[in-house]
Design a protein around this motif. Structure first.
Motif, PDB file in Angstrom:
ATOM      1  N   LYS A 128       0.836  -1.214   0.000  1.00 45.80           N
ATOM      2  CA  LYS A 128       0.000   0.000   0.000  1.00 45.80           C
ATOM      3  C   LYS A 128       0.866   1.258   0.000  1.00 45.80           C
ATOM      4  O   LYS A 128       0.540   2.235  -0.688  1.00 45.80           O
ATOM      5  CB  LYS A 128      -0.943  -0.013   1.204  1.00 45.80           C
ATOM      6  N   ALA A 129       1.949   1.246   0.763  1.00 45.57           N
ATOM      7  CA  ALA A 129       2.856   2.401   0.784  1.00 45.57           C
ATOM      8  C   ALA A 129       3.497   2.601  -0.582  1.00 45.57           C
ATOM      9  O   ALA A 129       3.631   3.734  -1.079  1.00 45.57           O
ATOM     10  CB  ALA A 129       3.920   2.216   1.862  1.00 45.57           C
ATOM     11  N   PHE A 130       3.892   1.512  -1.219  1.00 42.10           N
ATOM     12  CA  PHE A 130       4.441   1.541  -2.575  1.00 42.10           C
ATOM     13  C   PHE A 130       3.431   2.157  -3.545  1.00 42.10           C
ATOM     14  O   PHE A 130       3.749   3.064  -4.326  1.00 42.10           O
ATOM     15  CB  PHE A 130       4.790   0.108  -2.986  1.00 42.10           C
ATOM     16  N   ALA A 131       2.190   1.653  -3.503  1.00 41.89           N
ATOM     17  CA  ALA A 131       1.149   2.125  -4.419  1.00 41.89           C
ATOM     18  C   ALA A 131       0.859   3.607  -4.218  1.00 41.89           C
ATOM     19  O   ALA A 131       0.703   4.354  -5.191  1.00 41.89           O
ATOM     20  CB  ALA A 131      -0.127   1.301  -4.235  1.00 41.89           C
ATOM     21  N   LYS A 132       0.818   4.052  -2.964  1.00 43.33           N
ATOM     22  CA  LYS A 132       0.548   5.467  -2.683  1.00 43.33           C
ATOM     23  C   LYS A 132       1.690   6.348  -3.168  1.00 43.33           C
ATOM     24  O   LYS A 132       1.469   7.402  -3.786  1.00 43.33           O
ATOM     25  CB  LYS A 132       0.303   5.687  -1.191  1.00 43.33           C
ATOM     26  N   THR A 133       2.922   5.936  -2.908  1.00 37.03           N
ATOM     27  CA  THR A 133       4.080   6.722  -3.353  1.00 37.03           C
ATOM     28  C   THR A 133       4.091   6.847  -4.871  1.00 37.03           C
ATOM     29  O   THR A 133       4.308   7.933  -5.417  1.00 37.03           O
ATOM     30  CB  THR A 133       5.386   6.069  -2.859  1.00 37.03           C
ATOM     31  N   TYR A 134       3.817   5.732  -5.551  1.00 35.83           N
ATOM     32  CA  TYR A 134       3.796   5.769  -7.011  1.00 35.83           C
ATOM     33  C   TYR A 134       2.641   6.630  -7.515  1.00 35.83           C
ATOM     34  O   TYR A 134       2.818   7.443  -8.440  1.00 35.83           O
ATOM     35  CB  TYR A 134       3.706   4.359  -7.597  1.00 35.83           C
ATOM     36  N   ALA A 135       1.448   6.474  -6.942  1.00 34.96           N
ATOM     37  CA  ALA A 135       0.279   7.252  -7.383  1.00 34.96           C
ATOM     38  C   ALA A 135       0.517   8.747  -7.194  1.00 34.96           C
ATOM     39  O   ALA A 135       0.181   9.554  -8.070  1.00 34.96           O
ATOM     40  CB  ALA A 135      -0.967   6.796  -6.629  1.00 34.96           C
ATOM     41  N   ASP A 136       1.105   9.123  -6.065  1.00 33.44           N
ATOM     42  CA  ASP A 136       1.396  10.541  -5.811  1.00 33.44           C
ATOM     43  C   ASP A 136       2.376  11.088  -6.850  1.00 33.44           C
ATOM     44  O   ASP A 136       2.194  12.188  -7.371  1.00 33.44           O
ATOM     45  CB  ASP A 136       1.955  10.737  -4.401  1.00 33.44           C
ATOM     46  N   ALA A 137       3.417  10.314  -7.142  1.00 30.46           N
ATOM     47  CA  ALA A 137       4.412  10.765  -8.118  1.00 30.46           C
ATOM     48  C   ALA A 137       3.821  10.839  -9.522  1.00 30.46           C
ATOM     49  O   ALA A 137       4.070  11.796 -10.266  1.00 30.46           O
ATOM     50  CB  ALA A 137       5.622   9.841  -8.102  1.00 30.46           C
ATOM     51  N   SER A 138       3.005   9.831  -9.891  1.00 30.40           N
ATOM     52  CA  SER A 138       2.465   9.838 -11.250  1.00 30.40           C
ATOM     53  C   SER A 138       1.377  10.899 -11.419  1.00 30.40           C
ATOM     54  O   SER A 138       1.139  11.366 -12.534  1.00 30.40           O
ATOM     55  CB  SER A 138       1.970   8.457 -11.662  1.00 30.40           C
ATOM     56  N   ALA A 139       0.735  11.313 -10.329  1.00 32.72           N
ATOM     57  CA  ALA A 139      -0.222  12.422 -10.418  1.00 32.72           C
ATOM     58  C   ALA A 139       0.509  13.726 -10.757  1.00 32.72           C
ATOM     59  O   ALA A 139      -0.002  14.567 -11.495  1.00 32.72           O
ATOM     60  CB  ALA A 139      -0.991  12.565  -9.115  1.00 32.72           C
ATOM     61  N   GLN A 140       1.715  13.867 -10.233  1.00 33.26           N
ATOM     62  CA  GLN A 140       2.506  15.074 -10.481  1.00 33.26           C
ATOM     63  C   GLN A 140       3.263  15.008 -11.807  1.00 33.26           C
ATOM     64  O   GLN A 140       3.462  16.020 -12.473  1.00 33.26           O
ATOM     65  CB  GLN A 140       3.483  15.295  -9.327  1.00 33.26           C
ATOM     66  N   TRP A 141       3.702  13.793 -12.189  1.00 31.45           N
ATOM     67  CA  TRP A 141       4.435  13.590 -13.445  1.00 31.45           C
ATOM     68  C   TRP A 141       3.739  12.475 -14.222  1.00 31.45           C
ATOM     69  O   TRP A 141       4.184  11.326 -14.209  1.00 31.45           O
ATOM     70  CB  TRP A 141       5.889  13.218 -13.157  1.00 31.45           C
ATOM     71  N   PRO A 142       2.631  12.778 -14.910  1.00 29.12           N
ATOM     72  CA  PRO A 142       1.865  11.735 -15.619  1.00 29.12           C
ATOM     73  C   PRO A 142       2.730  11.010 -16.658  1.00 29.12           C
ATOM     74  O   PRO A 142       3.644  11.598 -17.240  1.00 29.12           O
ATOM     75  CB  PRO A 142       0.738  12.519 -16.298  1.00 29.12           C
ATOM     76  N   GLN A 143       2.395   9.717 -16.864  1.00 28.32           N
ATOM     77  CA  GLN A 143       3.174   8.878 -17.775  1.00 28.32           C
ATOM     78  C   GLN A 143       2.284   8.229 -18.827  1.00 28.32           C
ATOM     79  O   GLN A 143       1.142   7.870 -18.551  1.00 28.32           O
ATOM     80  CB  GLN A 143       3.869   7.758 -16.990  1.00 28.32           C
ATOM     81  N   THR A 144       2.842   8.039 -20.010  1.00 28.58           N
ATOM     82  CA  THR A 144       2.198   7.222 -21.037  1.00 28.58           C
ATOM     83  C   THR A 144       2.409   5.749 -20.673  1.00 28.58           C
ATOM     84  O   THR A 144       3.231   5.415 -19.795  1.00 28.58           O
ATOM     85  CB  THR A 144       2.836   7.476 -22.413  1.00 28.58           C
ATOM     86  N   ILE A 145       1.711   4.859 -21.361  1.00 23.68           N
ATOM     87  CA  ILE A 145       1.911   3.426 -21.107  1.00 23.68           C
ATOM     88  C   ILE A 145       3.357   3.024 -21.377  1.00 23.68           C
ATOM     89  O   ILE A 145       3.942   2.252 -20.624  1.00 23.68           O
ATOM     90  CB  ILE A 145       0.913   2.545 -21.891  1.00 23.68           C
ATOM     91  N   ASP A 146       3.964   3.561 -22.432  1.00 17.85           N
ATOM     92  CA  ASP A 146       5.354   3.204 -22.720  1.00 17.85           C
ATOM     93  C   ASP A 146       6.291   3.701 -21.629  1.00 17.85           C
ATOM     94  O   ASP A 146       7.274   3.021 -21.287  1.00 17.85           O
ATOM     95  CB  ASP A 146       5.776   3.746 -24.087  1.00 17.85           C
ATOM     96  N   GLU A 147       6.014   4.847 -21.048  1.00 13.48           N
ATOM     97  CA  GLU A 147       6.832   5.331 -19.932  1.00 13.48           C
ATOM     98  C   GLU A 147       6.637   4.456 -18.697  1.00 13.48           C
ATOM     99  O   GLU A 147       7.592   4.170 -17.965  1.00 13.48           O
ATOM    100  CB  GLU A 147       6.491   6.789 -19.622  1.00 13.48           C
ATOM    101  N   LYS A 148       5.415   3.992 -18.482  1.00 17.12           N
ATOM    102  CA  LYS A 148       5.163   3.081 -17.359  1.00 17.12           C
ATOM    103  C   LYS A 148       5.892   1.754 -17.543  1.00 17.12           C
ATOM    104  O   LYS A 148       6.226   1.081 -16.567  1.00 17.12           O
ATOM    105  CB  LYS A 148       3.664   2.825 -17.206  1.00 17.12           C
TER     106      LYS A 148
END
Length: 195
Positions: A128-148
């Motif tokens: 859950k901590a991993f998922a939250k950290t990633y979600a927070d970062a991707s909200a600020q720096w959105p990624q395409t599927i290829d970037e993911k």
């Protein structure tokens, strides 16, 4: 229980890891299990045979395309292999370190390059901590599927357990027409739930 030469188990494990976690050819990987094999995840439940195993693994991995799995260590004991993975996401924030949590896997060899079982152990709070950290970062720096699907850091651990330089990740589910990943455990209508 049949006795297998350590070299045979080692070779089968290397193949298993390279097909699955490195090449992400989950259909071919699931076919490395016997027809009656069980795959047990302590949260998601138990899945039997290659057909259920591939539906589970593609559905969950497709729901988290940013996650890849460097191998930290492994131990072979007879027909059993225990190995530790890092569930890793390259950080959407430029220059920031990867986002990680660990899991432990126990697999049992059946012979002829096939596996009779896998059991996955991980800690819900860490995930859950991993998922939250990633979600927070991707909200600020959105990624395409290829970037993911970047897989930039396989770590310093097991030298053979990584792709060749220049490898571009194309998991088996990526281009499949009509593929829908799982967004919740409640969407998994097969296998046996743990709770």
């Amino acid at each position: 229980m049949a006795h297998f030469d350590r070299a045979e188990v080692e070779a089968a494990f290397r193949h298993y890891f390279m097909v699955g976690q490195v090449a992400e050819d989950w259909e071919a990987w699931a076919n490395l299990f016997t027809d009656d094999a069980t795959y047990t995840d302590h949260f998601y439940g138990t899945f039997t045979g290659p057909n259920e195993i591939v539906r589970f693994i593609e559905g969950t991995m497709g729901g988290a395309p940013h996650v890849y799995n460097p191998l930290v260590w492994y131990v072979i004991d007879g027909h059993r292999v225990v190995y530790k993975l890092v569930n890793r996401a390259d950080n959407p924030e430029p220059g920031a370190p990867p986002i990680d949590f660990y899991s432990l896997q126990i697999i049992e060899y059946a012979g002829d390059g096939k596996w009779r079982s896998e059991e996955d152990v991980w800690v819900m709070g860490e995930m859950k901590a991993f998922a939250k950290t990633y979600a927070d970062a991707s909200a600020q720096w959105p990624q395409t599927i290829d970037e993911k699907l970047s897989r930039n850091d396989w770590g310093p651990w097991v030298e053979w357990a990584r792709p060749d330089p220049g490898h571009v990740a194309r998991p088996s589910w990526v281009d499949r027409e009509g593929f829908t990943p799982f967004t919740s455990i409640h969407e998994i209508d097969f296998g046996v739930r743990s709770h």
